[in-house]
Design a protein around this motif. Structure first.
Motif, short mmCIF file in Angstrom:
data_model
loop_
_atom_site.label_atom_id
_atom_site.label_comp_id
_atom_site.label_asym_id
_atom_site.label_seq_id
_atom_site.Cartn_x
_atom_site.Cartn_y
_atom_site.Cartn_z
N ASP A 16 -10.57 -18.58 11.38
CA ASP A 16 -10.05 -18.06 10.12
C ASP A 16 -8.55 -18.29 9.91
O ASP A 16 -8.00 -17.87 8.88
CB ASP A 16 -10.40 -16.57 9.97
N ARG A 62 -14.30 -22.33 5.65
CA ARG A 62 -14.59 -20.91 5.38
C ARG A 62 -15.25 -20.76 4.00
O ARG A 62 -16.17 -19.96 3.84
CB ARG A 62 -13.29 -20.09 5.43
N HIS A 88 -12.63 -8.26 17.81
CA HIS A 88 -13.60 -7.25 17.33
C HIS A 88 -13.98 -6.23 18.40
O HIS A 88 -14.83 -5.36 18.16
CB HIS A 88 -14.87 -7.93 16.81
MG MG Z 1 -13.98 -14.13 11.79
#
Ligand code: MG
Ligand code: IDP
Length: 179
Positions: free
Chosen positions: A145, A112, A79
Motif C-alpha cells: 500500500d 491497489r 495488523h
Molecule cells: Mg494492506
C-alpha cells in the motif's frame, strides 16, 4: 508507407533485453502482489496475472510457495493485535500462494485500484476483488500500500538476485512521449 516506431533505433541496435531507457521505466516503482490461497484454489491466478499483464505492468519476480505462519505474521505485522489477525495468519499460510513483484511507474496505486476495496462484497465491479469474490473474509489478492511497505514486503520474499531486470519487448509503446 513504412511507419517508423518510436525509439526503434534501440530495437535495431539489438538492445532488447537491456535496461529500460525510457525515464518512466528506468526508475520504475515496485510492488509486492500475492495471489492468496483462495485465488489459487479458485483457479484465478491466470485471470489475475492476465489483468496485470494487459495493463502493461512488468513482472519482475515470481515464486509459488507455501507461506509459513511466521512469515505471514511478518507480512501482516501492522495488523498484530487486531481481532482478525490470527485468522489472517492462518488464511495466508493455509495453502500455496503465488508471490510476485510487479514494476511500473505508479504501480502501487494502479495495482491497489485494480484490486478494489478490501472485501469482494463491497468492492466495485471491474476490480479483481469486486469481480471474483463476495466474501467478508477471503479476498484473493494482496498488494503493497506504499513505497515503504513495498520495499519491506519485497525483502521478506525475494533476494535482490531473484528480481529480474529486463526490458519488455513492447516497452516503447507503453508510454507516450508526454508521459
Ligand atoms: Mg494492506
Ligand atoms: P488490504 O488487503 O486491502 O490492504 P488491510 O486492511 O491491509 O487490507 O488488511 C490486510 C488483510 O487483512 C486483508 O487483505 C484481509 O485479508 C484481512 N482483513 C482486514 N480486515 C479484516 C476484517 O475485518 N476481518 C477479517 N480479515 C480482515
Amino acid at each position: 508507407m513504412r511507419v517508423r516506431a518510436p525509439f526503434c533505433d534501440a530495437l535495431k541496435n539489438g538492445n532488447i533485453g537491456a535496461r529500460y531507457e525510457h525515464p518512466h521505466t528506468r526508475m520504475a516503482e515496485s510492488t509486492l502482489i500475492i495471489i492468496k490461497p483462495d485465488g489459487i484454489h479458485r483457479h484465478l491466478a491466470g485471470e489475475i496475472i492476465g489483468r496485470l499483464e494487459k495493463k502493461g505492468l512488468k513482472l519482475a519476480a515470481a515464486k509459488f510457495m507455501q507461506v509459513s505462519e511466521e512469515l505471514a505474521r511478518q507480512l501482516y505485522a501492522v495488523h498484530q493485535g487486531k481481532p482478525f489477525f490470527e485468522g489472517l495468519v492462518k488464511y495466508l499460510s493455509s495453502a500455496p500462494v503465488l508471490v510476485m513483484v510487479w514494476e511500473a511507474e505508479g504501480v502501487i496505486d494502479m495495482a491497489r485500484k485494480m484490486m478494489g476495496a478490501t472485501f469482494g462484497y463491497d468492492a466495485e465491479p471491474g476490480t479483481i476483488r469486486g469481480d471474483f469474490g463476495c466474501s467478508k473474509g477471503y479476498n484473493l489478492i494482496h498488494g503493497s500500500d506504499s513505497p515503504e511497505s513495498a520495499e519491506q514486503e519485497i525483502k521478506l520474499f525475494f533476494r535482490p538476485d531473484e528480481i529480474i531486470d529486463y526490458r519488455l519487448a513492447d516497452a516503447d509503446w507503453l508510454y507516450g512521449k508526454n508521459d
